[in-house]
Motif scaffolding. Structure first.
Motif, short mmCIF file in Angstrom:
data_model
loop_
_atom_site.label_atom_id
_atom_site.label_comp_id
_atom_site.label_asym_id
_atom_site.label_seq_id
_atom_site.Cartn_x
_atom_site.Cartn_y
_atom_site.Cartn_z
N THR A 114 0.83 -1.20 0.00
CA THR A 114 0.00 0.00 0.00
C THR A 114 0.86 1.26 0.00
O THR A 114 2.07 1.21 0.26
CB THR A 114 -0.92 0.03 1.23
N TRP A 115 0.21 2.40 -0.25
CA TRP A 115 0.94 3.67 -0.21
C TRP A 115 1.44 3.95 1.20
O TRP A 115 2.55 4.46 1.37
CB TRP A 115 0.04 4.80 -0.69
N GLU A 116 0.65 3.62 2.21
CA GLU A 116 1.11 3.82 3.59
C GLU A 116 2.36 2.98 3.86
O GLU A 116 3.33 3.48 4.46
CB GLU A 116 0.01 3.44 4.58
N GLN A 117 2.36 1.73 3.43
CA GLN A 117 3.55 0.88 3.63
C GLN A 117 4.75 1.45 2.89
O GLN A 117 5.88 1.46 3.41
CB GLN A 117 3.26 -0.54 3.14
N ARG A 118 4.53 1.93 1.69
CA ARG A 118 5.62 2.50 0.90
C ARG A 118 6.20 3.74 1.59
O ARG A 118 7.41 3.94 1.62
CB ARG A 118 5.13 2.85 -0.52
N LEU A 119 5.32 4.57 2.14
CA LEU A 119 5.78 5.74 2.87
C LEU A 119 6.60 5.35 4.09
O LEU A 119 7.64 5.96 4.38
CB LEU A 119 4.59 6.60 3.30
N ARG A 120 6.15 4.35 4.82
CA ARG A 120 6.87 3.92 6.01
C ARG A 120 8.25 3.34 5.65
O ARG A 120 9.23 3.55 6.37
CB ARG A 120 6.05 2.90 6.79
N ILE A 121 8.32 2.63 4.55
CA ILE A 121 9.60 2.09 4.09
C ILE A 121 10.55 3.23 3.73
O ILE A 121 11.72 3.25 4.13
CB ILE A 121 9.39 1.14 2.89
N CYS A 122 10.04 4.20 2.96
CA CYS A 122 10.87 5.36 2.58
C CYS A 122 11.31 6.14 3.81
O CYS A 122 12.47 6.57 3.90
CB CYS A 122 10.08 6.27 1.65
N LEU A 123 10.41 6.30 4.77
CA LEU A 123 10.73 7.03 5.99
C LEU A 123 11.82 6.31 6.78
O LEU A 123 12.77 6.94 7.26
CB LEU A 123 9.47 7.20 6.84
N GLY A 124 11.71 4.99 6.88
CA GLY A 124 12.73 4.22 7.60
C GLY A 124 14.09 4.33 6.94
O GLY A 124 15.11 4.55 7.61
N ALA A 125 14.11 4.20 5.62
CA ALA A 125 15.38 4.32 4.89
C ALA A 125 15.97 5.73 5.05
O ALA A 125 17.18 5.89 5.20
CB ALA A 125 15.17 3.99 3.41
N ALA A 126 15.10 6.74 5.01
CA ALA A 126 15.56 8.11 5.19
C ALA A 126 16.16 8.32 6.57
O ALA A 126 17.17 9.01 6.74
CB ALA A 126 14.40 9.09 4.97
N GLN A 127 15.56 7.71 7.58
CA GLN A 127 16.08 7.83 8.94
C GLN A 127 17.44 7.13 9.07
O GLN A 127 18.32 7.61 9.78
CB GLN A 127 15.07 7.25 9.93
N GLY A 128 17.60 6.01 8.37
CA GLY A 128 18.90 5.34 8.38
C GLY A 128 19.98 6.18 7.73
O GLY A 128 21.10 6.30 8.25
N LEU A 129 19.64 6.81 6.59
CA LEU A 129 20.61 7.65 5.89
C LEU A 129 20.88 8.94 6.69
O LEU A 129 22.01 9.44 6.71
CB LEU A 129 20.09 7.97 4.49
N GLU A 130 19.85 9.46 7.34
CA GLU A 130 20.04 10.63 8.20
C GLU A 130 21.04 10.32 9.31
O GLU A 130 21.90 11.15 9.65
CB GLU A 130 18.70 11.05 8.81
N TYR A 131 20.94 9.12 9.88
CA TYR A 131 21.88 8.71 10.93
C TYR A 131 23.31 8.67 10.38
O TYR A 131 24.24 9.16 11.03
CB TYR A 131 21.48 7.34 11.46
N LEU A 132 23.49 8.12 9.20
CA LEU A 132 24.84 8.05 8.61
C LEU A 132 25.41 9.44 8.37
O LEU A 132 26.60 9.69 8.57
CB LEU A 132 24.79 7.26 7.30
N HIS A 133 24.56 10.36 7.93
CA HIS A 133 25.04 11.71 7.62
C HIS A 133 25.28 12.56 8.86
O HIS A 133 26.22 13.36 8.90
CB HIS A 133 24.02 12.42 6.72
#
Length: 513
Positions: free
Chosen positions: A122-141
């Motif tokens: 679903t779109w909600e699941q897709r958003l949550r996946i993108c958000l999780g990946a963004a949070q991981g990359l934010e941590y690295l940066h």
């Protein structure tokens, strides 16, 4: 650099144990192959019997592949040093003379790439996946230390793994670099690497790596999620080959809705989609200084998710009560509702219109009869950086009042309507229209006016970056105290045609004169 591995002996796994876990790298356990080499699934005994065996993914270095011993050691050090819910977990490694092997906790739902065109996601699941990946990359940066940051260099959907709960985990740190964090734009000069379709064009052209190079790659991933297709499709020989060019092509034509994954189109809240592709396009900006930080990306994805979970309210009369008002000009289905009604002793003295090609926001301040500031308000543009917009300020004198409004309404992206231009009229002057001044086929004009002394506030619908609809609240003639200004008297006569109402109105008018 291999001396670093001596400090990580607790993660070392004997080759015999790895062979046992994978049935000696049996082809039935083969999962796939990447730049590092082939990947196999297996079961690795846990440190305690009570936990049982751990499902693992085993990456075996291909000595002829794209990555070598340096990348092998770098990945071990990175994953041993940095821990986050949205990074893959390293179980251990083997560096026997004949074999170089990395062992990870297996993420059972594979990679995001495997599910791009899934009709079950679903779109909600897709958003949550993108958000999780963004949070991981934010941590690295920005989260690994005060003095340095990690630049991944190979962000792509196949390197975003999904666990049993569809939580995103960033993987593959073989190409990662460490850069200084105590400057606004971290950059390193290095040979460009990564994957076609995801690489920052500026990085490819100059060899200058910045954290914004990762942001560009992540923007491509966002559009993969929205469109349900990979970043590069070699079967095409036109604009469709590279997704980054394909979405810009449709943005210019105003047809982005045509390339959204078909099963998502009717299920995405317009505000959610608007915020999503606004931030995705910012990630793809050619000027790396104009790209957002990953912290900004996280904030915008959280906003997009919130819009999806709490859809906008469709406007209705009961929503704003039953008092007199003008009609609502603009969309009746987009954005969040807003209403501000003036108290009897208060008036609007300052009004600001923020605009570009459309109206982003309307802000105003309210003072009391003594001239004291009571409150400030804003409709629309709640997520916009208003300093980036054109604006016009209106000062409204004590003997001045809004008596009319006009403008144009048009469609934008997935929204059913936004205010393209806006113009106010007072009893003293008419202000120029602001926004898209020229009427086009895509815009519809509106105009309304009312008597002096009737204006009583605003109501409408606004979203993160736009003002979708606007109307004015009017005072109730039945409760309005006398004396009546001449314009209001005429309005009353027009609205109340009964004979006795006319007689009483003229009597009061004569007395007060």
């Amino acid at each position: 650099m291999s001396n670093l591995l001596k400090e990580l002996d607790h993660l070392r796994i004997p080759l015999d144990d790895i062979k046992s876990a994978t049935d000696n790298f049996d082809k039935q356990n083969f999962l796939g192959e990447g730049g590092f080499g082939p990947v196999y699934k297996g079961l690795h005994p846990s440190s305690t019997r009570s936990e049982g065996d751990t499902a693992v993914a085993v990456k075996k270095l291909n000595v002829k592949g794209l990555q070598g011993e340096h990348e092998f050691i770098r990945e071990i050090v990175m994953l041993a040093s940095y821990k986050h819910d949205n990074l893959v977990s390293l179980v251990g490694f083997c560096d026997d003379t004949d074999e170089k092997v990395l062992v990870y906790k297996q993420e059972v739902n594979g990679s995001l790439y495997d599910h791009l065109d899934s009709t079950n996601l679903t779109w909600e699941q897709r958003l949550r996946i993108c958000l999780g990946a963004a949070q991981g990359l934010e941590y690295l940066h920005d989260g690994v230390g005060a003095e340095h940051r990690v630049l991944h260099r190979n962000i792509k959907s196949s390197n975003i793994l999904l666990d049993s709960n569809w939580v995103a985990k960033i993987s593959d740190f073989g190409f990662s670099k460490i850069g200084p964090a105590n400057q606004q734009f971290t950059f390193l000069v290095t040979n460009a690497c990564g994957t076609f379709g995801y690489c920052d064009p500026l990085y490819v052209k100059t060899g200058v790596l910045t954290k914004e190079s990762d942001v560009y790659s992540f923007g491509v991933v966002l559009f993969e999620v929205m469109c349900g297709r990979p970043a590069m499709v070699t079967e095409f020989e036109d604009e469709r080959t590279f997704l980054s060019g394909w979405v810009k092509f449709h943005q210019e034509k105003g047809t982005l809705h045509k390339i959204i994954l078909a099963n998502l189109v009717e299920k995405i809240e317009p505000d959610s989609l608007q915020v999503f592709y606004d931030i995705a396009f910012q990630c793809l900006d050619e000027d790396h200084k104009q790209r957002p930080t990953m912290t900004s990306v996280v904030i915008e994805l959280e906003t997009a998710l919130q819009h999806q979970l709490v859809p906008p309210v469709t406007i209705s009369e009961p929503l704003f009560g039953q008092g007199p008002r003008t009609r609502l000009w603009g969309s009746t289905t987009d954005g969040k509702p807003y209403m501000y009604q003036l108290n009897s002793d208060r008036r609007i003295n300052h009004l600001v219109i923020y605009y570009s090609t459309s109206i982003c926001a309307l802000a105003f301040s309210v003072i009391d009869s003594e001239g004291n500031l009571c409150s400030t308000h804003q409709i629309g543009g709640v997520h916009a950086r208003l300093s980036d917009y054109n604006f016009y300020e209106m000062t409204i004198d004590a003997d001045e009042e809004i008596i009319g409004m006009s403008g144009t309404v048009g469609k934008y992206g997935t929204y059913g309507g936004i205010l393209c231009s806006l113009c106010f009229v007072t009893n003293k002057k008419k202000f120029d229209p602001f926004g898209q001044k020229n009427k086009t086929k895509a815009c519809t004009r509106f105009q309304g006016s009312w008597g002096f002394g009737l204006f009583n506030g605003f109501y409408g619908l606004g979203s993160g970056y736009s003002l979708h609809a606007l109307g004015c609240l009017l005072k109730d003639l039945k409760t309005t105290s006398l004396p009546l200004p001449f314009e209001r008297l005429l309005f009353l006569i027009y609205k109340k045609s009964e004979f006795w109402t006319l007689i009483i109105s003229f009597v009061f008018f004569t007395v007060t004169k």
